[in-house]
Design an enzyme around this catalytic site. Structure first.
Site, short mmCIF file in Angstrom:
data_model
loop_
_atom_site.label_atom_id
_atom_site.label_comp_id
_atom_site.label_asym_id
_atom_site.label_seq_id
_atom_site.Cartn_x
_atom_site.Cartn_y
_atom_site.Cartn_z
N GLU A 1 0.53 1.43 1.13
CA GLU A 1 0.41 0.73 2.46
C GLU A 1 0.10 1.86 3.43
O GLU A 1 -0.34 1.48 4.44
CB GLU A 1 1.51 -0.05 2.67
N TYR B 1 4.99 -2.33 8.84
CA TYR B 1 5.65 -1.91 7.67
C TYR B 1 5.16 -0.38 7.17
O TYR B 1 5.63 0.35 6.75
CB TYR B 1 5.33 -2.91 6.54
N SER C 1 5.03 4.28 -0.09
CA SER C 1 3.78 3.08 -0.49
C SER C 1 2.35 3.32 -0.14
O SER C 1 2.05 4.25 0.88
CB SER C 1 4.31 1.97 0.32
P1 NAP Z 1 12.43 -6.00 -2.79
O1 NAP Z 1 12.20 -6.67 -4.12
O2 NAP Z 1 11.89 -6.43 -1.54
O3 NAP Z 1 13.87 -5.18 -2.55
C1 NAP Z 1 14.20 -4.71 -1.53
C2 NAP Z 1 15.77 -4.38 -1.50
O4 NAP Z 1 16.31 -3.77 -0.45
C3 NAP Z 1 16.75 -5.48 -2.00
O5 NAP Z 1 17.70 -4.98 -2.79
C4 NAP Z 1 17.34 -5.75 -0.68
O6 NAP Z 1 18.48 -6.39 -0.54
C5 NAP Z 1 17.36 -4.33 -0.19
N1 NAP Z 1 17.62 -4.15 1.42
C6 NAP Z 1 16.85 -4.99 2.32
N2 NAP Z 1 17.22 -4.48 3.48
C7 NAP Z 1 18.27 -3.71 3.41
C8 NAP Z 1 19.10 -3.05 4.41
N3 NAP Z 1 19.06 -2.96 5.62
N4 NAP Z 1 20.26 -2.26 3.78
C9 NAP Z 1 20.33 -2.35 2.56
N5 NAP Z 1 19.72 -2.97 1.52
C10 NAP Z 1 18.71 -3.53 2.03
O7 NAP Z 1 11.33 -4.47 -3.01
P2 NAP Z 1 10.84 -3.81 -4.26
O8 NAP Z 1 9.42 -4.31 -4.66
O9 NAP Z 1 11.83 -3.69 -5.36
O10 NAP Z 1 10.51 -2.12 -3.69
C11 NAP Z 1 11.29 -1.29 -3.73
C12 NAP Z 1 10.72 -0.38 -2.73
O11 NAP Z 1 9.73 0.15 -2.96
C13 NAP Z 1 10.85 -0.99 -1.09
O12 NAP Z 1 11.24 0.16 -0.20
C14 NAP Z 1 9.40 -1.12 -1.06
O13 NAP Z 1 8.89 -1.22 0.28
C15 NAP Z 1 8.73 0.09 -1.99
N6 NAP Z 1 7.48 -0.12 -2.45
C16 NAP Z 1 7.39 -1.32 -3.35
C17 NAP Z 1 6.02 -1.40 -3.88
C18 NAP Z 1 5.83 -2.63 -4.60
O14 NAP Z 1 4.56 -2.97 -4.99
N7 NAP Z 1 6.97 -3.45 -5.26
C19 NAP Z 1 5.12 -0.49 -3.77
C20 NAP Z 1 5.17 0.60 -2.81
C21 NAP Z 1 6.41 0.77 -2.45
P3 NAP Z 1 18.75 -8.03 -0.38
O15 NAP Z 1 18.65 -8.45 -1.99
O16 NAP Z 1 19.90 -8.25 0.13
O17 NAP Z 1 17.61 -8.48 0.38
O1 G4F Z 2 1.49 -9.20 -2.45
P1 G4F Z 2 1.20 -8.90 -0.78
O2 G4F Z 2 2.12 -9.63 -0.05
O3 G4F Z 2 1.28 -7.24 -1.08
P2 G4F Z 2 1.02 -6.15 -0.07
O4 G4F Z 2 0.85 -6.53 1.31
O5 G4F Z 2 0.04 -5.55 -0.79
O6 G4F Z 2 2.39 -5.37 -0.02
C1 G4F Z 2 3.16 -4.90 -1.21
O7 G4F Z 2 2.74 -3.82 -1.94
C2 G4F Z 2 2.75 -2.47 -1.15
C3 G4F Z 2 2.06 -1.26 -1.79
O8 G4F Z 2 0.71 -1.33 -1.54
C4 G4F Z 2 4.21 -2.58 -0.80
F1 G4F Z 2 4.60 -1.11 -0.38
C5 G4F Z 2 5.14 -3.58 -0.07
O9 G4F Z 2 6.36 -3.46 -0.03
C6 G4F Z 2 4.56 -4.80 -1.10
O10 G4F Z 2 5.13 -4.50 -2.23
O11 G4F Z 2 -0.07 -9.16 -0.48
C7 G4F Z 2 -1.34 -8.59 -1.31
C8 G4F Z 2 -2.45 -9.19 -0.65
C9 G4F Z 2 -2.74 -9.00 0.85
O12 G4F Z 2 -4.16 -8.36 1.08
C10 G4F Z 2 -2.83 -10.26 1.37
O13 G4F Z 2 -3.39 -10.49 2.60
O14 G4F Z 2 -2.62 -10.61 -0.74
C11 G4F Z 2 -3.15 -11.34 0.27
N1 G4F Z 2 -2.74 -12.52 0.34
C12 G4F Z 2 -3.79 -13.65 0.27
N2 G4F Z 2 -3.08 -14.79 0.25
C13 G4F Z 2 -1.42 -12.91 0.33
C14 G4F Z 2 -1.66 -14.43 0.34
N3 G4F Z 2 -0.25 -12.34 0.44
C15 G4F Z 2 0.74 -13.26 0.53
N4 G4F Z 2 1.98 -12.46 0.34
N5 G4F Z 2 0.73 -14.55 0.36
C16 G4F Z 2 -0.49 -15.21 0.43
O15 G4F Z 2 -0.53 -16.46 0.64
#
Ligand code: NAP
Ligand code: G4F
Length: 320
Positions: free
Chosen positions: A125, A147, A123
């Site tokens: 992050e 995280y 990520s």
């Molecule tokens: P997500 O919607 O939160 O999905 C997470 C998945 O992991 C869900 O299927 C969840 O199952 C499963 N899970 C959680 N804890 C587990 C455990 N202990 N054992 C087995 N399965 C488990 O996340 P996403 O947005 O699809 O992201 C996919 C991956 O990419 C994650 O690793 C995230 O950190 C990474 N990532 C995401 C972004 C982004 O912007 N979306 C960016 C960079 C990296 P349940 O449905 O049961 O909760």
């Molecule tokens: O949507 P967020 O919670 O995503 P964040 O923290 O960027 O993380 C996501 O992207 C990562 C990749 O860079 C992934 F690895 C991670 O798993 C996840 O998918 O927050 C985005 C921004 C932050 O700066 C937060 O402080 O939005 C700001 N924010 C402002 N108000 C808020 C809110 N975030 C959330 N969730 N809720 C609010 O009310």
């Protein structure tokens, strides 16, 4: 027929990746943890085409068994405690799943002697308090949350298994990607859902935290293509996947409200509850390596992504 095992199949990315691999003729196995209530929402349209295997990233036995049953050519490790905000509330749990869970999955593959290719969901992050802009594969990490710290561990253990055991292990450093299947706790979906509800008269305010944070937002459907492409290369490597554009949370909010003809200032309230103990102020990725080597480019623009999500939330909330 190629076989793939996806952890995190019920999540946003797992569901789009399953769509993609099924369309390419793969046999898809999905690791799913046991839950008391049904949570197949994101995969309900393909539920009958997936073989679900019960397991948890913290439980090596279940991962070993899943690999034994699926005999995968490719493993996509997408499971994680992925919500940054909660990682301060559950730091140990986040470390166990998002960090050490990667080693469990790698061990299950290594001990199987199957030569499966491995994708790790790293990520942006990890860049946290960024030391260079834009961020590339060579930018040093400076995580700002439990995280982010766990993801840095997951990233380096993936690199280490590649170098130690010659595993075909890739790490995709993905910047934020969103979609109508995004969890409601993330700011993008929280906003589009609220905009739809306000427009439909079922909500009258939206409480948010830091509106000044900047993110490089793309569409999840585009990003899973990059994951697949990484595992089709001749050699394993790590890639930044991003759009190369950055926008503030405020711009996301403005664009979403504008789309339905409302002024965001009339509805948004700053709430200290949503500010984080440490913030990632700015993320913007440089996807040149992925463009050159994977022939990958994002297709959906910032504005189209927001409109797609608001439209879906209008439909969803109209049915309620
Ligand atoms: P997500 O919607 O939160 O999905 C997470 C998945 O992991 C869900 O299927 C969840 O199952 C499963 N899970 C959680 N804890 C587990 C455990 N202990 N054992 C087995 N399965 C488990 O996340 P996403 O947005 O699809 O992201 C996919 C991956 O990419 C994650 O690793 C995230 O950190 C990474 N990532 C995401 C972004 C982004 O912007 N979306 C960016 C960079 C990296 P349940 O449905 O049961 O909760
Ligand atoms: O949507 P967020 O919670 O995503 P964040 O923290 O960027 O993380 C996501 O992207 C990562 C990749 O860079 C992934 F690895 C991670 O798993 C996840 O998918 O927050 C985005 C921004 C932050 O700066 C937060 O402080 O939005 C700001 N924010 C402002 N108000 C808020 C809110 N975030 C959330 N969730 N809720 C609010 O009310």
């Amino acid at each position: 027929m190629k076989k793939a095992l996806i952890t995190g199949i019920t999540g946003q990315d797992g569901s789009y990746l399953a769509d993609l691999l099924l369309s390419k003729g793969y046999k898809v196995y999905g690791l799913k943890r046991r839950t008391a209530t049904e949570n197949y929402e994101n995969v309900k349209h393909i539920k009958d085409e997936i073989d679900f295997l019960s397991g948890d990233l913290r439980d090596l036995t279940s991962l070993t068994e899943a690999v034994k049953i699926a005999k995968p050519d490719e493993v996509y490790n997408l499971a994680a405690q992925s919500y940054v905000g909660d990682s301060w509330k559950q730091p140990i749990y986040t470390g166990e799943v998002t960090g050490l869970g990667v080693t469990n999955m790698l061990e299950a593959i290594r001990l199987s002697n199957l030569n499966a290719r491995f994708y790790q969901a790293s990520s942006s992050e990890m860049f946290g308090k960024v030391v260079e802009t834009p961020q590339t594969e060579k930018t040093p990490f400076y995580p700002r949350s439990p995280y982010g710290v766990a993801k840095v561990y997951g990233h380096w253990i993936t690199v280490n298994y590649r170098e130690s055991f010659n595993l075909f292990a890739c790490s995709g450093i993905l910047f934020n990607h969103e979609s109508p299947r995004r969890g409601i706790e993330f700011v993008t979906r929280k906003v589009t859902d609220a905009v739809a509800k306000i427009k439909l008269g079922i909500q009258n305010e939206l409480r948010l935290g830091n509106l000044d944070a900047k993110r490089d937002w793309g569409f999840a459907g585009d990003y899973v293509e990059a994951m697949w492409k990484m595992l089709q290369q001749d050699d394993p490597d790590d890639y930044v996947i991003a759009t190369g554009e950055t926008h503030t949370v405020k711009e996301w909010v403005q664009t979403a409200f504008n789309y339905v003809g409302l002024k965001w200032e009339n509805y948004v309230i700053a709430d200290p509850k949503f500010f984080r103990p440490a913030e990632v102020d700015l993320l913007i990725g440089n996807p040149q390596k992925a463009k050159g080597q994977l022939d990958w480019e994002p297709k959906v623009s910032f504005k189209n992504l927001i409109e797609m999500m608001v439209e879906e939330d209008l439909k969803r909330n109209s049915k309620k």
